[in-house]
Design a protein around this motif. Structure first.
Motif, short mmCIF file in Angstrom:
data_model
loop_
_atom_site.label_atom_id
_atom_site.label_comp_id
_atom_site.label_asym_id
_atom_site.label_seq_id
_atom_site.Cartn_x
_atom_site.Cartn_y
_atom_site.Cartn_z
N LEU B 15 0.97 -1.14 -0.04
CA LEU B 15 -0.20 -0.13 0.20
C LEU B 15 0.81 1.41 -0.09
O LEU B 15 0.50 2.18 -0.80
CB LEU B 15 -0.91 -0.01 1.21
CG LEU B 15 -1.92 1.13 1.40
CD1 LEU B 15 -2.92 1.22 0.28
CD2 LEU B 15 -2.48 1.15 2.48
N TRP B 16 1.88 1.23 0.95
CA TRP B 16 2.71 2.27 0.80
C TRP B 16 3.45 2.66 -0.66
O TRP B 16 3.52 3.66 -1.01
CB TRP B 16 4.09 2.11 1.85
CG TRP B 16 5.06 3.19 1.49
CD1 TRP B 16 6.33 2.93 1.42
CD2 TRP B 16 5.17 4.57 2.38
NE1 TRP B 16 7.03 4.21 1.34
CE2 TRP B 16 6.40 4.96 1.82
CE3 TRP B 16 4.03 5.14 2.96
CZ2 TRP B 16 6.78 6.39 2.02
CZ3 TRP B 16 4.39 6.58 3.11
CH2 TRP B 16 5.66 7.23 2.70
N VAL B 17 4.00 1.44 -1.26
CA VAL B 17 4.46 1.67 -2.49
C VAL B 17 3.59 2.14 -3.59
O VAL B 17 3.61 3.33 -4.31
CB VAL B 17 5.07 0.41 -2.95
CG1 VAL B 17 5.43 0.47 -4.41
CG2 VAL B 17 6.23 -0.05 -2.11
N THR B 39 11.05 5.28 2.29
CA THR B 39 10.32 3.90 2.06
C THR B 39 10.96 3.00 3.10
O THR B 39 10.44 2.06 3.86
CB THR B 39 10.52 3.17 0.66
OG1 THR B 39 10.06 4.33 -0.15
CG2 THR B 39 10.21 1.85 0.52
N GLY B 40 12.18 3.12 3.43
CA GLY B 40 13.27 2.30 4.38
C GLY B 40 12.68 2.48 5.78
O GLY B 40 12.22 1.55 6.26
N MET B 41 12.07 3.78 5.91
CA MET B 41 11.69 3.98 7.38
C MET B 41 10.19 3.27 7.50
O MET B 41 10.17 2.63 8.76
CB MET B 41 11.43 5.51 7.36
CG MET B 41 11.11 6.06 8.95
SD MET B 41 10.82 7.85 8.65
CE MET B 41 8.90 7.90 8.29
N MET B 42 9.54 3.37 6.52
CA MET B 42 8.04 2.74 6.66
C MET B 42 8.07 1.53 6.87
O MET B 42 7.52 0.76 7.46
CB MET B 42 7.01 3.17 5.34
CG MET B 42 6.73 4.64 5.22
SD MET B 42 5.98 5.22 6.86
CE MET B 42 4.47 4.17 6.86
N MET B 54 17.14 1.34 8.78
CA MET B 54 17.67 2.51 8.46
C MET B 54 18.99 2.51 8.17
O MET B 54 19.61 3.12 7.15
CB MET B 54 17.66 3.70 9.60
CG MET B 54 16.05 4.25 9.76
SD MET B 54 15.17 4.71 8.48
CE MET B 54 16.37 6.15 7.62
N ILE B 55 19.78 1.77 8.62
CA ILE B 55 21.21 1.42 8.12
C ILE B 55 21.26 0.67 6.73
O ILE B 55 22.27 1.06 5.98
CB ILE B 55 21.82 0.33 9.35
CG1 ILE B 55 21.74 1.17 10.66
CG2 ILE B 55 23.24 -0.10 8.99
CD1 ILE B 55 22.25 0.25 11.89
N ILE B 80 10.69 1.25 -4.92
CA ILE B 80 10.10 -0.17 -5.20
C ILE B 80 11.61 -0.92 -4.80
O ILE B 80 11.48 -1.92 -4.20
CB ILE B 80 9.68 -0.28 -6.74
CG1 ILE B 80 8.60 0.23 -7.00
CG2 ILE B 80 9.70 -1.90 -6.83
CD1 ILE B 80 8.29 -0.01 -8.20
N ALA B 81 12.61 -0.61 -5.25
CA ALA B 81 13.95 -1.24 -4.80
C ALA B 81 14.03 -1.82 -3.40
O ALA B 81 14.14 -2.69 -2.87
CB ALA B 81 15.03 -0.75 -5.39
N THR B 82 13.78 -0.37 -2.60
CA THR B 82 13.94 -0.47 -1.19
C THR B 82 12.87 -1.23 -0.35
O THR B 82 13.12 -2.03 0.40
CB THR B 82 13.85 1.03 -0.82
OG1 THR B 82 14.66 1.70 -1.33
CG2 THR B 82 14.10 1.02 0.89
N ALA B 83 11.51 -1.15 -0.97
CA ALA B 83 10.44 -2.02 -0.33
C ALA B 83 10.75 -3.26 -0.58
O ALA B 83 10.13 -4.27 0.20
CB ALA B 83 9.30 -1.51 -1.05
N ILE B 84 11.44 -3.79 -1.52
CA ILE B 84 11.88 -5.30 -1.62
C ILE B 84 12.78 -5.63 -0.91
O ILE B 84 13.08 -6.67 -0.10
CB ILE B 84 11.93 -5.84 -3.09
CG1 ILE B 84 10.57 -5.49 -3.83
CG2 ILE B 84 12.26 -7.11 -2.99
CD1 ILE B 84 9.53 -6.41 -3.68
#
Lengths: 301, 256
Positions: B15-17, B39-42, B54-55, B80-84
């Motif tokens: 949903l965030w993505v 995205t990393g934070m979420m 975060m790291i 998208i890259a980060t979400a995966i």
């Protein structure tokens, strides 16, 4: 003050005339800072949501203008024309380009609406279109390198050490700083564009140089379209064939004849089609898509 | 290594993505899309390990530092890259570098998805012409904002959910399979060619045939000077000079 009173008297006069004559166009409402904020926010919010290949960001620009155009054009037919002209191809950066042009466009539309209501020679649709088309490219060039290229990474670079230590503020702070900074100066650009555009509109209306200015903007508009055509349209041939052990690369051959011939061919075919058949955009879109799919399935392009 | 998320975690990240990639949160989504940080934070919040998330994200950010998208096209989708990559890294206890190795191909696939969104918009937004003709502001507003949002959600939520729930290995395999395939080639060609339509429309709207030489002048300038990488501002200055010269000379002629 006395001028304002005179103006309201004139308005009363005009509204009486409306009742007397059919089909007089009603006076537009006054544009306030609140309207500029509404339109800026509308553009800011819609921005990339309705991005399409053929019109780029035009729908978002139109979306921002909706509340303002409703105040300016009480006449349904003129409102419909205004909506339609702002749905034509438009692409720029959000704050420097979109903010400024939202302001400039509102000032031109206001001048046009007033002139229509007073039965004077209005600023033409061409003038409004050409101004947008002429300015959108250069402003986008400035905006892209400043907003997404510089401002964004300044904030990220400042706060990245927080993220590297595992602190979520390293993500939240650069986002908030970027969002607040760009929203604020984008609104400033909208207001600036509006006052600049108003001054220019007055100069144009009184100077009697309308035809020359429309031509000049037409030159700039067509010229910018040429530049964009060269940069945005990507059509090239991947066809290769071999005759008696010699390989022919079609794109190489085309490049020796005339570099950039395929994108130009596509534009001119569409232009020719619109010249012959009128501005049938949907048909043009469908034919072009079918042609592109058919040619690319076989790797001809 | 078996990688899974709970259904709810996968759904929330998807949903965030969709919120970011649909751009429904306004222009500021630019930095949510270009930078992996938010995205990393979420993902960290949703998975309950903000610190490690975060790291890993900071390491991915360094890869995508300096990404800009002139004209709207990005060579990868960092969001998208980060979400995966972040969930995979957290669940598999991978190093940030390992996460980068997953993020890069996924980001590439993501950029095709984003292009595909433009492609769907191009056709699905047609009702707005009808509403504009009718002067129907409410209908126009819905067509411009409602339709593309629904499209983005229908596109990104199922795909991201499947990808997250069934794991990243599936995705890397998929990327390898279709990256050089005909489907992507057709999509690229259609995307590259459709800009011709908008430009032809403007030429028709400006409508002065005697000014067309300026279109050809500019077109061949940009083709001939493509390698020089001249900025838009310089081109615009040339254009303004041509416009001024044209007006000056044509008006002189008529007064004489």
């Amino acid at each position: 003050m006395s001028e304002e009173v005179a103006a309201t008297n004139a308005d009363v006069q005009a509204s009486e005339d409306v009742q007397a004559e059919e089909h007089r166009i009603p006076q537009p409402d006054k544009i306030t800072n609140k309207d500029l904020m509404k339109s800026w926010f509308g553009w800011w919010w819609a921005n990339e949501v309705p991005h399409t290949f053929d019109r780029m960001l035009a729908p978002a620009f139109c979306f921002g203008l909706i509340p303002t155009l409703k105040k300016l054009y009480k006449d349904k037919a003129e409102l419909a024309k205004a909506f339609q002209r702002h749905l034509l191809f438009f692409n720029t950066q959000a704050t420097w380009g979109g903010g400024t042009l939202t302001g400039v466009t509102i000032s031109l539309e206001e001048a046009r609406a007033k002139a229509l209501a007073n039965g004077e020679e209005p600023i033409s649709e061409d003038m409004i279109n050409n101004t947008k088309v002429g300015l959108m490219g250069p402003l986008a060039g400035i905006g892209d390198s400043i907003d997404s290229g510089t401002v964004q990474y300044i904030f990220i670079a400042i706060f990245l050490p927080f993220a590297q230590k595992g602190n979520f503020m390293g993500a939240l702070l650069p986002f908030l700083c970027f969002a607040i900074a760009t929203f604020t100066y984008g609104y400033y650009f909208t207001k600036m564009g509006y006052s600049l555009g108003r001054a220019a509109a007055k100069e144009i209306m009184t100077g009697g140089r309308m035809a020359g200015i429309i031509d000049g903007l037409g030159v700039l508009g067509l010229y910018m379209m040429g530049i964009l055509a060269g940069q945005y349209i990507k059509i090239q041939s991947y066809l290769k064939f071999t005759i008696s052990k010699k390989t022919f690369d079609v794109q190489d051959i085309l490049n020796t004849i005339l570099p950039g011939i395929l994108p130009l061919f596509a534009v001119l075919m569409l232009y020719w089609y619109f010249q012959k058949q009128g501005l049938k955009i949907t048909r043009g879109l469908i034919y072009l898509t079918i042609a592109l799919v058919a040619l690319s399935i076989f790797y001809i392009i | 290594m078996h990688v899974t998320l709970s259904i709810w975690q996968a759904l929330l990240i998807a949903l965030w993505v969709a919120l970011v990639e649909s751009r429904i949160l306004g222009f500021s989504t630019l930095t949510m899309r270009f930078s992996p940080l938010m995205t990393g934070m979420m993902v960290g919040f949703i998975m309950g390990d903000i610190k490690q998330a975060m790291i890993v994200t900071a390491a991915i950010q360094l890869v995508y530092m300096g990404f800009v998208a002139p004209g709207g096209a990005l060579p990868a989708e960092p969001c998208i890259a980060t979400a995966i990559a972040v969930p995979v890294a957290l669940l598999g206890h991978m190093s940030p570098q390992g996460a980068i190795a997953i993020a890069v191909p996924v980001g590439l696939l993501g950029s095709y998805l984003y292009q595909f969104r433009f492609f769907l918009n191009t056709f699905a937004l047609k009702p707005m012409d009808k509403y504009a003709r009718e002067g129907n502001a409410r209908g126009l507003g819905f067509a411009i904002m409602g339709i593309p949002t629904l499209i983005s959600f229908a596109l990104f939520i199922p795909l991201m959910f499947i990808a997250l729930y069934f794991g990243a290995p599936v995705i890397s395999g998929l990327v390898a399979n279709i990256e050089h395939g005909t489907l992507i080639h057709v999509l690229n060609s259609v995307g590259g060619g459709l800009a011709a339509l908008g430009i032809a429309v403007i030429m028709q709207v400006i409508g002065k045939k005697q000014l067309l030489p300026f279109f050809f002048l500019a077109y061949f300038m940009s083709v001939a000077f493509a390698k020089l990488d001249i900025s838009m501002t310089i081109y615009a200055i040339f254009g303004a000079i041509f416009a001024i010269l044209y007006v000056t000379f044509t008006s002189k002629k008529s007064t004489n």
